[in-house]
Design a protein around this motif. Structure first.
Motif, PDB file in Angstrom:
ATOM      1  N   TRP A   1      50.798  36.445  89.711  1.00 64.81           N
ATOM      2  CA  TRP A   1      52.242  36.515  89.507  1.00 64.81           C
ATOM      3  C   TRP A   1      52.605  37.778  88.743  1.00 64.81           C
ATOM      4  O   TRP A   1      52.017  38.089  87.699  1.00 64.81           O
ATOM      5  N   LYS A   2      53.590  38.498  89.248  1.00 67.11           N
ATOM      6  CA  LYS A   2      53.997  39.771  88.644  1.00 67.11           C
ATOM      7  C   LYS A   2      54.454  39.546  87.212  1.00 67.11           C
ATOM      8  O   LYS A   2      55.283  38.674  86.928  1.00 67.11           O
ATOM      9  N   GLY A   3      53.904  40.323  86.299  1.00 72.06           N
ATOM     10  CA  GLY A   3      54.268  40.230  84.891  1.00 72.06           C
ATOM     11  C   GLY A   3      53.459  39.225  84.106  1.00 72.06           C
ATOM     12  O   GLY A   3      53.590  39.159  82.876  1.00 72.06           O
ATOM     13  N   MET A   4      52.624  38.427  84.780  1.00 73.21           N
ATOM     14  CA  MET A   4      51.834  37.398  84.108  1.00 73.21           C
ATOM     15  C   MET A   4      50.397  37.880  83.953  1.00 73.21           C
ATOM     16  O   MET A   4      49.863  38.569  84.815  1.00 73.21           O
ATOM     17  N   HIS A   5      49.766  37.519  82.846  1.00 74.05           N
ATOM     18  CA  HIS A   5      48.411  37.953  82.541  1.00 74.05           C
ATOM     19  C   HIS A   5      47.550  36.781  82.095  1.00 74.05           C
ATOM     20  O   HIS A   5      48.055  35.807  81.535  1.00 74.05           O
TER      21      HIS A   5
ATOM     22  N   GLY B   1      59.615  38.350  73.132  1.00 74.41           N
ATOM     23  CA  GLY B   1      58.547  37.432  72.760  1.00 74.41           C
ATOM     24  C   GLY B   1      57.586  37.188  73.903  1.00 74.41           C
ATOM     25  O   GLY B   1      57.173  38.128  74.591  1.00 74.41           O
ATOM     26  N   VAL B   2      57.254  35.920  74.143  1.00 76.56           N
ATOM     27  CA  VAL B   2      56.248  35.604  75.148  1.00 76.56           C
ATOM     28  C   VAL B   2      56.375  34.151  75.593  1.00 76.56           C
ATOM     29  O   VAL B   2      56.862  33.294  74.837  1.00 76.56           O
ATOM     30  N   LEU B   3      55.970  33.884  76.824  1.00 78.65           N
ATOM     31  CA  LEU B   3      55.752  32.538  77.332  1.00 78.65           C
ATOM     32  C   LEU B   3      54.252  32.388  77.549  1.00 78.65           C
ATOM     33  O   LEU B   3      53.575  33.361  77.900  1.00 78.65           O
ATOM     34  N   PHE B   4      53.722  31.173  77.373  1.00 78.71           N
ATOM     35  CA  PHE B   4      52.302  30.985  77.654  1.00 78.71           C
ATOM     36  C   PHE B   4      52.052  29.581  78.175  1.00 78.71           C
ATOM     37  O   PHE B   4      52.881  28.677  78.019  1.00 78.71           O
TER      38      PHE B   4
ATOM     39  N   TYR C   1      49.688  34.261  79.856  1.00 79.03           N
ATOM     40  CA  TYR C   1      50.888  34.595  79.081  1.00 79.03           C
ATOM     41  C   TYR C   1      51.768  35.555  79.867  1.00 79.03           C
ATOM     42  O   TYR C   1      51.308  36.249  80.783  1.00 79.03           O
ATOM     43  N   TYR C   2      53.053  35.548  79.501  1.00 77.10           N
ATOM     44  CA  TYR C   2      54.073  36.308  80.235  1.00 77.10           C
ATOM     45  C   TYR C   2      54.988  36.950  79.203  1.00 77.10           C
ATOM     46  O   TYR C   2      55.815  36.271  78.591  1.00 77.10           O
TER      47      TYR C   2
END
Length: 620
Positions: free
Chosen positions: A202-206, A163-166, A157-158
């Protein structure tokens, strides 16, 4: 016909400020990145604050289980996008029916959705399986993302401003213009070491971490761990422990054979995969089917085989012994140097992994193997995780376990060397990465996470740390590799040794019981020895086969290394030493060391990854 799960890719976007009904093209693009994970069908679902996408690989209920799957409630729809398998879905469906739920399909997707309606986020506590899924609950305008206990299925997820992207894979998130294709120093550290739990490169992604759920609503993002390795006193004696391991294996293999499509077992001739094959064969025979098995080998491999500390014997003779014993329909996939050095295949592997991989040639051969299997089967059972559960690696049994670094790295680097001593970094890269302190910090964090019994001896504490690290760090790398490479060809690989009941039980068995016969994997060996020929039951652990000792592959690597050198402007050379590469590609291919070939593979992979993804790449 037996019914069950569906494997796929999921993605989505939640925005509490934008109107996502106007963003159909974007969610279509995100969904399309996972076409290889789900070649059989595609679907999207959009409302003002949410857009969901799904790609399907149909494994069960081929005509049902269409996603995104929606359930209408008086207060708004609840919608599920799901990837994975709930191996206990038949029992859960019966329990939910008794509670008043009704079902339109035979898929486990509908069982999971109804389980959420019944238990909310607590549905994860009821599931036995491998899964990564997201539920949009419009009753509370929230998204809940959940991942299985061991992390068999991936989910990322980002966070965004509102909100969020996943997505199942980073590439799905990166298809959204809100996601930056940026890699910072922490991402590079993760990429070159494989160590960095909880973070994508990726920076900001988990990652949604194993055993964790992530909830997103208008107030923000929250995480909750619903499962972790718990330390408990083991009360069974040695005989009962062996019996219990066998019972658990019998049950989990039986559950994981549920499928409406052709299935097989990956057979290496080692203890782990041979046990799975031997347990699966009578189950399929009783169902009127015959077991299929596949193995991988290389041209002239037995004749050219050279034993080393990781690979003690070639697989082929032991595979033959197993085939003679259980009489499956067996196919040996034989690869040559050209198969493994094809630049197009390397690019396909890097694209599948979204990262410069850590396994080089082994990843390429595994991808080739999976692609061949997919021509005949859609589902494969694998022996992954037996070594991590039962103590199969040699460093569980030698002085390597005493070194204050991750034991699998100590086995490669030695007691004193650090990552910076063996990898050809530039001075700038070496200074920026600070790998030795980074790995030291990661190791200390891993040690601190382990719970011990008050009465545990020094050895028992040491071995509990070993098993905890392997199950929570090392295994995650292997599972991610297996998932990405298999799903990239539309093959679902199941891992019976990752059944959480087995993992929980074996984790708490004292080391003296796990190694009672003085050998690796004592528990597993004695639990299944009656099923196996003596040669296989007594075989010493041998790692995944490789062509690294073959000069034909060495020569091919050197040719590709020269092509990398020709790219004078590559950002690669901010990290890796150009002079080292020049020397490596000019060496006599018959004398280049195994370690240098591994490094060549890594550098070529990194260059390929930079070319495919063009990330913002910074050492600062």
């Amino acid at each position: 016909m037996r019914r069950g799960p569906v494997m796929c890719g999921i993605t989505g976007w939640v925005s509490y400020d934008a109107d996502l009904t106007e963003r159909q093209a974007t969610i279509d693009a995100m969904t399309a990145t996972m076409a290889l994970r789900g070649p059989d069908a595609s679907g999207t679902w959009l409302r003002r604050h949410v857009a969901l996408g799904h790609r399907r690989l149909a494994v069960i209920d081929l005509d049902g289980g269409v996603q995104p799957m929606e359930f209408a409630t008086p207060d708004g729809p609840v919608v599920l996008v799901y990837s994975g398998e709930a191996y206990n879905f038949v029992e859960l469906r019966g329990e939910l029916r008794a509670r008043g739920h009704r079902f339109r399909t035979a898929s486990d997707t509908e069982v999971v959705l109804n389980g959420y309606l019944e238990w909310g986020e607590g549905v994860v506590d009821h599931l036995n399986g491998m899964f990564a899924f997201a539920v949009w609950d419009s009753r509370d305008q929230k998204l809940v993302m959940m991942r299985d206990r061991l992390g068999v299925k991936p989910l990322y997820y980002y966070p965004t401003r509102d909100g969020v992207l996943f997505g199942s894979e980073p590439k799905a998130i990166l298809a959204n213009p809100l996601a930056r294709r940026a890699v910072d120093i922490d991402g590079i550290r993760t990429a070159v070491t494989g160590i960095g739990p909880g973070q994508a490169i990726w920076k900001g992604m988990h990652e949604v971490e194993p055993g964790t759920l992530v909830t997103v609503d208008a107030s923000g993002i929250r995480k909750r761990t619903y499962w972790r390795l718990r330390t408990a006193r083991h009360t069974d004696d040695q005989r009962r422990t062996v019996e219990r391991v066998r019972q658990l294996l019998d049950d989990t293999v039986k559950r994981q054979l549920i499928s409406d499509v052709p299935q097989c077992v990956l057979l290496s001739g080692g203890l782990d995969s041979s046990a799975i094959a031997a347990l699966a064969s009578p189950e399929l025979t009783a169902a009127g089917e015959r077991l299929r098995t596949f193995s991988v080998d290389f041209v002239d491999h037995v004749d050219r085989f050279q034993a080393d500390v990781f690979r003690t014997t070639p697989d082929a003779p032991f595979v033959r012994d197993m085939v003679d014993r259980i009489k499956p329909v067996h196919r040996q996939v034989v690869l040559n140097a050209e198969d493994l050095s094809d630049p197009a295949i390397r690019r396909a592997v890097i694209t599948a992994r979204d990262t410069p991989n850590a396994f080089g040639e082994s990843d390429i051969s595994m991808y080739r193997l999976f692609r061949e299997i997919r021509n005949e089967s859609t589902v494969a059972l694998s022996g992954e995780a037996a070594d991590e559960n039962f103590g199969g690696y040699r460093w569980f049994h030698d002085k390597t376990r005493d070194f204050p670094i991750f034991p699998w790295m100590a086995a490669v680097l030695g007691a004193q060397a650090g990552a910076s001593d063996v990898m050809p970094f530039t001075a700038e890269g070496l200074a920026a990465l600070e790998l030795d302190s980074y790995l030291g910090d990661q190791y200390a964090t891993a040690v601190a996470a382990v719970e011990h019994l008050d009465s545990a001896s020094r050895v028992e504490r040491q071995m509990r740390v070993m098993f905890h690290m392997h199950l929570t760090r090392f295994l995650r790398m292997l599972l991610d590799r297996k998932d990405r490479l298999s799903m990239a060809v539309g093959l679902e690989v199941r891992v019976p040794y990752c059944d959480h009941r087995l993992v929980e039980y074996v984790y708490n068995v004292p080391w003296k019981h796990k190694s009672f016969d003085g050998r690796e994997k004592s528990l597993l060996r004695h639990a299944v020895k009656d099923l196996l020929p003596p040669s296989v039951a007594d075989r010493v652990k041998s790692g995944y086969p490789t062509m690294m000792h073959d000069t034909r592959y060495s020569s091919a690597l050197q040719i590709q290394g020269k092509e990398v050198l020709a790219d004078a402007d590559s950002p690669l050379f901010a990290l890796f030493n150009r002079e080292w590469l020049k020397n490596a590609v000019e060496m006599d291919s018959s004398t280049i060391s195994h370690g240098d070939k591994l490094l060549l593979d890594k550098i070529i992979d990194m260059h390929c990854w930079l070319d495919i993804y063009s990330p913002e790449f910074s050492l600062s």
